[in-house]
Write a protein that holds these residues in place. Structure first.
Motif, PDB file in Angstrom:
ATOM      1  N   PHE A  38      45.606  31.490  41.353  1.00 11.55           N
ATOM      2  CA  PHE A  38      45.806  32.593  40.410  1.00 11.55           C
ATOM      3  C   PHE A  38      46.164  32.108  38.998  1.00 11.55           C
ATOM      4  N   PRO A  39      47.154  31.206  38.837  1.00 14.68           N
ATOM      5  CA  PRO A  39      47.424  30.720  37.474  1.00 14.68           C
ATOM      6  C   PRO A  39      46.262  29.942  36.878  1.00 14.68           C
ATOM      7  N   GLN A  40      45.581  29.151  37.715  1.00 15.76           N
ATOM      8  CA  GLN A  40      44.451  28.369  37.206  1.00 15.76           C
ATOM      9  C   GLN A  40      43.279  29.275  36.823  1.00 15.76           C
ATOM     10  N   ALA A  41      43.051  30.325  37.593  1.00 17.98           N
ATOM     11  CA  ALA A  41      41.988  31.276  37.255  1.00 17.98           C
ATOM     12  C   ALA A  41      42.287  31.987  35.940  1.00 17.98           C
ATOM     13  N   SER A  42      43.554  32.270  35.679  1.00 18.69           N
ATOM     14  CA  SER A  42      43.928  32.930  34.425  1.00 18.69           C
ATOM     15  C   SER A  42      43.602  32.044  33.226  1.00 18.69           C
ATOM     16  N   ILE A  43      43.925  30.761  33.347  1.00 18.79           N
ATOM     17  CA  ILE A  43      43.616  29.825  32.262  1.00 18.79           C
ATOM     18  C   ILE A  43      42.106  29.698  32.076  1.00 18.79           C
ATOM     19  N   LEU A  44      41.397  29.526  33.184  1.00 21.60           N
ATOM     20  CA  LEU A  44      39.948  29.310  33.109  1.00 21.60           C
ATOM     21  C   LEU A  44      39.230  30.544  32.576  1.00 21.60           C
ATOM     22  N   ALA A  45      39.686  31.728  32.916  1.00 20.58           N
ATOM     23  CA  ALA A  45      39.057  32.956  32.414  1.00 20.58           C
ATOM     24  C   ALA A  45      39.204  33.055  30.901  1.00 20.58           C
ATOM     25  N   ARG A  46      40.359  32.703  30.368  1.00 17.82           N
ATOM     26  CA  ARG A  46      40.564  32.765  28.924  1.00 17.82           C
ATOM     27  C   ARG A  46      39.709  31.729  28.207  1.00 17.82           C
ATOM     28  N   ILE A  47      39.583  30.531  28.794  1.00 15.68           N
ATOM     29  CA  ILE A  47      38.735  29.494  28.197  1.00 15.68           C
ATOM     30  C   ILE A  47      37.278  29.931  28.231  1.00 15.68           C
ATOM     31  N   THR A  48      36.843  30.518  29.344  1.00 20.29           N
ATOM     32  CA  THR A  48      35.462  30.984  29.464  1.00 20.29           C
ATOM     33  C   THR A  48      35.166  32.052  28.414  1.00 20.29           C
ATOM     34  N   ARG A  49      36.063  32.990  28.243  1.00 19.02           N
ATOM     35  CA  ARG A  49      35.875  34.040  27.243  1.00 19.02           C
ATOM     36  C   ARG A  49      35.781  33.444  25.843  1.00 19.02           C
ATOM     37  N   SER A  50      36.700  32.553  25.496  1.00 18.93           N
ATOM     38  CA  SER A  50      36.694  31.964  24.154  1.00 18.93           C
ATOM     39  C   SER A  50      35.426  31.144  23.908  1.00 18.93           C
ATOM     40  N   ALA A  51      35.008  30.364  24.911  1.00 19.40           N
ATOM     41  CA  ALA A  51      33.808  29.538  24.747  1.00 19.40           C
ATOM     42  C   ALA A  51      32.563  30.403  24.589  1.00 19.40           C
ATOM     43  N   LEU A  52      32.486  31.487  25.355  1.00 20.42           N
ATOM     44  CA  LEU A  52      31.325  32.379  25.240  1.00 20.42           C
ATOM     45  C   LEU A  52      31.309  33.100  23.897  1.00 20.42           C
ATOM     46  N   GLY A  63      42.702  44.622  29.063  1.00 16.95           N
ATOM     47  CA  GLY A  63      43.297  44.570  30.396  1.00 16.95           C
ATOM     48  C   GLY A  63      43.162  43.202  31.039  1.00 16.95           C
ATOM     49  N   ILE A  64      41.973  42.602  30.889  1.00 19.10           N
ATOM     50  CA  ILE A  64      41.756  41.275  31.459  1.00 19.10           C
ATOM     51  C   ILE A  64      42.645  40.242  30.784  1.00 19.10           C
ATOM     52  N   MET A  65      42.735  40.271  29.477  1.00 19.58           N
ATOM     53  CA  MET A  65      43.574  39.313  28.758  1.00 19.58           C
ATOM     54  C   MET A  65      45.056  39.499  29.097  1.00 19.58           C
ATOM     55  N   GLY A  66      45.481  40.743  29.282  1.00 19.64           N
ATOM     56  CA  GLY A  66      46.871  40.978  29.676  1.00 19.64           C
ATOM     57  C   GLY A  66      47.171  40.442  31.066  1.00 19.64           C
ATOM     58  N   THR A  67      46.225  40.655  31.976  1.00 16.74           N
ATOM     59  CA  THR A  67      46.409  40.161  33.343  1.00 16.74           C
ATOM     60  C   THR A  67      46.428  38.636  33.381  1.00 16.74           C
ATOM     61  N   THR A  68      45.541  38.003  32.632  1.00 19.45           N
ATOM     62  CA  THR A  68      45.523  36.541  32.607  1.00 19.45           C
ATOM     63  C   THR A  68      46.781  35.968  31.963  1.00 19.45           C
ATOM     64  N   GLN A  69      47.297  36.654  30.950  1.00 14.56           N
ATOM     65  CA  GLN A  69      48.556  36.205  30.348  1.00 14.56           C
ATOM     66  C   GLN A  69      49.697  36.276  31.358  1.00 14.56           C
ATOM     67  N   LEU A  70      49.687  37.314  32.171  1.00 13.33           N
ATOM     68  CA  LEU A  70      50.692  37.437  33.226  1.00 13.33           C
ATOM     69  C   LEU A  70      50.530  36.327  34.256  1.00 13.33           C
ATOM     70  N   GLY A  71      49.277  36.016  34.590  1.00 10.48           N
ATOM     71  CA  GLY A  71      49.022  34.950  35.552  1.00 10.48           C
ATOM     72  C   GLY A  71      49.491  33.596  35.067  1.00 10.48           C
TER      73      GLY A  71
END
Length: 315
Positions: free
Chosen positions: A190-204, A131-139
């Protein structure tokens, strides 16, 4: 550490010199005469020539380039063709809108993205993660100006909680100014948070596969203690890269959002300078924004070295 800083400072200086040359050359090749544009089609040639002299448009390109760069080093950015006031005054007034807007949007995006990215990493493969990845992709996919118009329709037109645009000035009070910047900041965040959330997930996720993380888990630490106490710091380097680039983008790239909300910021100033062929404003403001971008990248490099000493040793 001193060698690291000197190397980065030299790189910063080279980048600024190269950027100044490119900006000046691009402005030079723009067709048309600013003096003739200001005076109109039926202007007297002698009047046009006098205005060109007054605006400093005479002389060869090399002398005008050095005059422009040396003026910027001393704080003299020239005088606006259109407003007939020093560019430094225009920049200082508009910066009081653009800088708080960029900081506000960055705070919102970081405060949202870091915990969301951590939750997605901790629950990898679950419905929460999907759900989070889908929302960030939309963002990422949704244009920020379209998202801004949706916010205006909902919160300004329908609910009447915020104004549809404009800025009352900080003299009207901090809360009034902050309220006027809220919808633009959310549109940018919102768009910047979507990018940063995906980077944070991948880095972790990459960090969680390291041996020291398995050791921490073997010692009996909970998943939250392992991520917050051990994994997050090592995952911050790519995250800080994105945060630094996002701040530079938010400061320099909010032209569309500032025009959507009629904000008197640097982005709108550049847009007005282009439409009015006010070349002194355009080249000076763009150069200042380039300086801001380069300086942010320099500070990010220094922060890298503070977090990871191995970078200082390699340099």
């Amino acid at each position: 550490m001193i060698r690291f800083l000197v190397t980065r400072l030299l790189s910063l200086c080279v980048s600024l010199i190269a950027a100044s040359v490119v900006i000046f050359c691009v402005i030079e090749v723009i067709p048309g005469d600013p003096a003739a544009f200001m005076l109109g089609l039926n202007a007297n040639p002698d009047t046009v020539a006098a205005l060109r002299e007054d605006l400093g448009l005479t002389g060869d390109a090399l002398s005008r380039y050095f005059s422009w760069t040396t003026g910027m080093l001393t704080g003299d950015f020239g005088t606006s063709y259109t407003y007939r006031v020093p560019v430094s005054e225009l920049v200082s007034d508009r910066l009081l809108v653009s800088l708080p807007l960029a900081v506000y949007a960055l705070i919102l995006s970081t405060a949202l993205a870091l915990p969301v990215g951590m939750i997605a990493a901790m629950r990898r493969g679950t419905l929460t993660d999907v759900g989070i990845m889908g929302t960030t992709q939309l963002g990422i996919a949704v244009p920020n100006f379209w998202f801004a118009m949706l916010l205006v329709l909902l919160f300004a037109v329908s609910l009447r909680l915020f104004s549809a645009g404009g800025f009352p000035g900080w003299d009207a009070g901090f809360l009034a100014g902050l309220k006027a910047l809220t919808l633009p900041a959310v549109s940018l965040a919102f768009p910047q948070a979507s990018i940063l959330a995906r980077i944070t997930r991948s880095a972790l996720l990459e960090t969680l596969n390291q041996d020291y993380i398995r050791t921490a888990r073997a010692k009996g630490l909970t998943e939250r203690q392992t991520i917050v106490g051990h994994a997050l710091r090592n995952a911050l380097i790519p995250v800080m890269t994105i945060i630094g680039l996002q701040f530079a983008f938010l400061l320099a790239g909010a032209v569309i959002i500032e025009n959507v909300f009629f904000l008197p910021g640097l982005g709108r100033l550049i847009f007005q300078g282009i439409t009015q062929r006010d070349l002194v404003v355009v080249e000076s403001v763009v150069m200042l924004l380039v300086f801001a971008v380069v300086m942010v990248n320099f500070l990010v490099d220094v922060a890298y070295a503070a977090i990871d000493p191995r970078l200082r040793i390699r340099t």
